[in-house]
Design a protein around this motif. Structure first.
Motif, mmCIF file in Angstrom:
data_model
loop_
_atom_site.group_PDB
_atom_site.id
_atom_site.type_symbol
_atom_site.label_atom_id
_atom_site.label_comp_id
_atom_site.label_asym_id
_atom_site.label_seq_id
_atom_site.Cartn_x
_atom_site.Cartn_y
_atom_site.Cartn_z
ATOM 1 N N LEU A 6 -16.001 2.195 13.696
ATOM 2 C CA LEU A 6 -16.137 1.502 12.996
ATOM 3 C C LEU A 6 -17.223 1.440 12.866
ATOM 4 N N VAL A 7 -18.576 1.037 13.837
ATOM 5 C CA VAL A 7 -20.085 1.288 13.945
ATOM 6 C C VAL A 7 -20.267 2.546 13.131
ATOM 7 N N LEU A 8 -19.679 3.500 13.540
ATOM 8 C CA LEU A 8 -19.721 4.287 13.237
ATOM 9 C C LEU A 8 -20.261 5.294 11.735
ATOM 10 N N THR A 9 -18.781 4.526 11.734
ATOM 11 C CA THR A 9 -17.961 4.163 10.276
ATOM 12 C C THR A 9 -19.180 3.646 9.249
ATOM 13 N N THR A 10 -19.715 2.044 9.763
ATOM 14 C CA THR A 10 -21.085 1.811 9.099
ATOM 15 C C THR A 10 -22.033 1.834 9.053
ATOM 16 N N LEU A 11 -23.119 3.220 9.457
ATOM 17 C CA LEU A 11 -23.708 4.139 10.138
ATOM 18 C C LEU A 11 -23.617 5.189 9.062
ATOM 19 N N TYR A 165 -8.284 -1.406 -0.755
ATOM 20 C CA TYR A 165 -8.066 -0.516 -0.200
ATOM 21 C C TYR A 165 -7.362 -0.719 1.410
ATOM 22 N N SER A 166 -8.333 -1.362 2.305
ATOM 23 C CA SER A 166 -7.679 -1.990 3.031
ATOM 24 C C SER A 166 -7.347 -2.650 4.105
ATOM 25 N N ALA A 167 -6.994 -3.431 2.736
ATOM 26 C CA ALA A 167 -5.455 -4.312 3.797
ATOM 27 C C ALA A 167 -4.028 -3.203 2.960
ATOM 28 N N ASN A 168 -4.531 -2.098 1.999
ATOM 29 C CA ASN A 168 -2.623 -2.203 1.661
ATOM 30 C C ASN A 168 -2.745 -0.694 2.384
ATOM 31 N N LEU A 169 -3.775 -0.429 3.872
ATOM 32 C CA LEU A 169 -3.388 0.186 4.262
ATOM 33 C C LEU A 169 -2.223 -0.148 5.612
ATOM 34 N N ARG A 171 0.531 -0.708 4.369
ATOM 35 C CA ARG A 171 1.934 0.038 3.959
ATOM 36 C C ARG A 171 1.317 1.501 4.203
ATOM 37 N N TYR A 172 0.766 2.061 4.896
ATOM 38 C CA TYR A 172 0.553 3.555 5.145
ATOM 39 C C TYR A 172 2.105 4.185 5.249
ATOM 40 N N PRO A 173 2.550 5.318 4.917
ATOM 41 C CA PRO A 173 4.165 5.957 5.227
ATOM 42 C C PRO A 173 3.684 6.076 6.734
ATOM 43 N N GLN A 174 4.729 5.338 7.221
ATOM 44 C CA GLN A 174 5.219 6.158 8.764
ATOM 45 C C GLN A 174 5.639 7.669 9.619
ATOM 46 N N GLY A 175 5.785 8.182 9.581
ATOM 47 C CA GLY A 175 4.557 10.131 9.848
ATOM 48 C C GLY A 175 4.196 10.534 9.767
ATOM 49 N N LEU A 176 3.387 10.021 8.596
ATOM 50 C CA LEU A 176 2.421 10.800 7.438
ATOM 51 C C LEU A 176 0.771 11.044 8.202
ATOM 52 N N HIS A 177 0.995 12.796 8.765
ATOM 53 C CA HIS A 177 -0.233 12.759 9.204
ATOM 54 C C HIS A 177 -1.329 12.384 8.749
ATOM 55 N N PRO A 178 -2.733 11.531 9.884
ATOM 56 C CA PRO A 178 -3.718 11.212 8.958
ATOM 57 C C PRO A 178 -4.297 12.159 7.758
ATOM 58 N N MET A 179 -4.376 13.543 8.281
ATOM 59 C CA MET A 179 -5.307 14.324 7.378
ATOM 60 C C MET A 179 -4.799 15.036 5.853
ATOM 61 N N ALA A 180 -3.052 14.323 5.919
ATOM 62 C CA ALA A 180 -2.964 15.148 4.927
ATOM 63 C C ALA A 180 -2.597 13.760 4.189
ATOM 64 N N TYR A 181 -3.198 12.095 4.477
ATOM 65 C CA TYR A 181 -3.232 11.089 3.540
ATOM 66 C C TYR A 181 -4.111 10.962 3.342
ATOM 67 N N VAL A 236 -9.217 0.955 11.116
ATOM 68 C CA VAL A 236 -7.915 -0.004 10.542
ATOM 69 C C VAL A 236 -6.537 0.113 10.659
ATOM 70 N N ARG A 237 -5.971 0.754 10.609
ATOM 71 C CA ARG A 237 -4.473 0.859 10.956
ATOM 72 C C ARG A 237 -4.350 0.248 12.811
ATOM 73 N N THR A 238 -5.039 0.236 13.476
ATOM 74 C CA THR A 238 -5.040 0.170 14.872
ATOM 75 C C THR A 238 -5.434 -1.371 15.224
ATOM 76 N N VAL A 239 -6.009 -1.872 14.347
ATOM 77 C CA VAL A 239 -7.090 -3.162 15.021
ATOM 78 C C VAL A 239 -6.426 -4.168 13.716
ATOM 79 N N GLY A 240 -6.135 -3.873 12.873
ATOM 80 C CA GLY A 240 -5.833 -4.222 11.543
ATOM 81 C C GLY A 240 -7.113 -4.646 10.486
ATOM 82 N N ALA A 241 -6.805 -5.176 8.867
ATOM 83 C CA ALA A 241 -8.312 -4.991 7.977
ATOM 84 C C ALA A 241 -8.927 -6.261 8.828
#
Length: 296
Positions: A6-11, A165-169, A171-181, A236-241
């Motif tokens: 998250l820190v790197l993202t905001t940077l 977008y962030s809150a909607n994560l 609903r991330y589909p289980q089993g879908l690879h992050p790179m595919a998403y 976000v998927r790990t700690v929540g939006a």
């Protein structure tokens, strides 16, 4: 690890705000958005598109989710920011953008009935106060002198899209690879941007090709698009939006640090006070204290 991401993202996003404002005369908004994501998709094609092809049936099953995320997170949010930068300042944009944690909390409650604790709400207010302190330079007169315009309304709408977008994560589909998403939402976002980019070209607005413009595209494609989105999505998927949202308030912190390093500006006491308040606020929303919350 999620908080480091998250820190790197905001940077990376801090640099995006500054660069987009600095290059707004050389790169029209739709051109910047279009070529940013085209370049990002080109980068993803080396290691991510294969996952989308391999999981195409799962992606097809959840195509509505992927399309919505691509629309609001890829095509919508960033394009509105670039449009706003034509008429507003980086300071105004960062200030308005700082309402994202509040909007995320609202969207999380509206869509999924997720509520922040009193301590988390207070933490958001503390970190937001730190943002205001930095931008106002520690004086109320500076804050009152800030005028808002149409561009700031675009930033506000962009912030709402990013909150969705962030809150909607959740609903991330289980089993879908992050790179595919990631490659899926970028591909859809590019398709949405094609007609707007075409209209901009027909209107006689085209990107001025130079070392600076190409460098800008490469930066926002690699750092602000590919890496930042992958980091944000995972965190976000790990700690929540709701916990991730307040990290947006680090953007003025990084903007200050970058100005000191690259522009020779001097750090002032209000910078330090604001930075301390931001970190205290983030700590309050991030770390659980007490037996009651630990059980929750």
């Amino acid at each position: 690890m999620s908080y480091v991401l998250l820190v790197l993202t905001t940077l990376f996003w801090s640099g995006n705000f500054v660069i987009s404002r600095g290059m707004h005369a050389e790169i029209p908004p739709f051109s910047l958005a279009f070529w940013r994501w085209v370049a990002a998709f080109a980068i993803l094609s080396f290691f991510a598109v294969k996952h989308l092809w391999r999981e195409r049936e799962l992606a097809k099953k959840h195509y509505r989710f992927i399309c919505i995320q691509g629309l609001v997170g890829v095509a919508g949010f960033n394009t509105l920011i670039y449009l706003a930068m034509q008429t507003t300042t980086a300071i105004n944009a960062v200030l308005v953008n700082s309402c994202i944690p509040v909007l995320i909390a609202v969207c999380s409650w509206v869509f999924y009935r997720e509520m922040m604790t009193v301590r988390q709400c207070f933490g958001v207010l503390v970190s937001l106060s730190g943002v205001v302190l930095i931008i106002s330079r520690g004086e109320l007169a500076h804050l009152l002198a800030v005028s808002f315009n149409q561009g700031d309304l675009l930033v506000l709408f962009a912030a709402l899209l990013w909150a969705i977008y962030s809150a909607n994560l959740k609903r991330y589909p289980q089993g879908l690879h992050p790179m595919a998403y990631q490659s899926g939402i970028v591909l859809f976002g590019v398709l949405v941007l094609v007609p707007f980019y075409g209209y901009e070209l027909v209107s006689g607005k085209a990107m001025q090709v130079s070392v600076a413009s190409v460098g800008t595209i490469l930066y926002v494609a690699l750092f602000a698009s590919v890496l930042a989105f992958i980091f944000w999505n995972r965190a976000v998927r790990t700690v929540g939006a709701n916990k991730a949202g307040p990290f947006i308030h680090l953007m003025p912190v990084f903007s200050t640090i970058l100005a000191v390093i690259f522009l020779g500006e001097k750090i002032q006491s209000y910078h330090l006070q604001g930075i301390v308040m931001i970190f205290i606020g983030i700590a309050m929303t991030t770390f659980r204290v007490g037996r009651r919350e630990a059980r929750g």
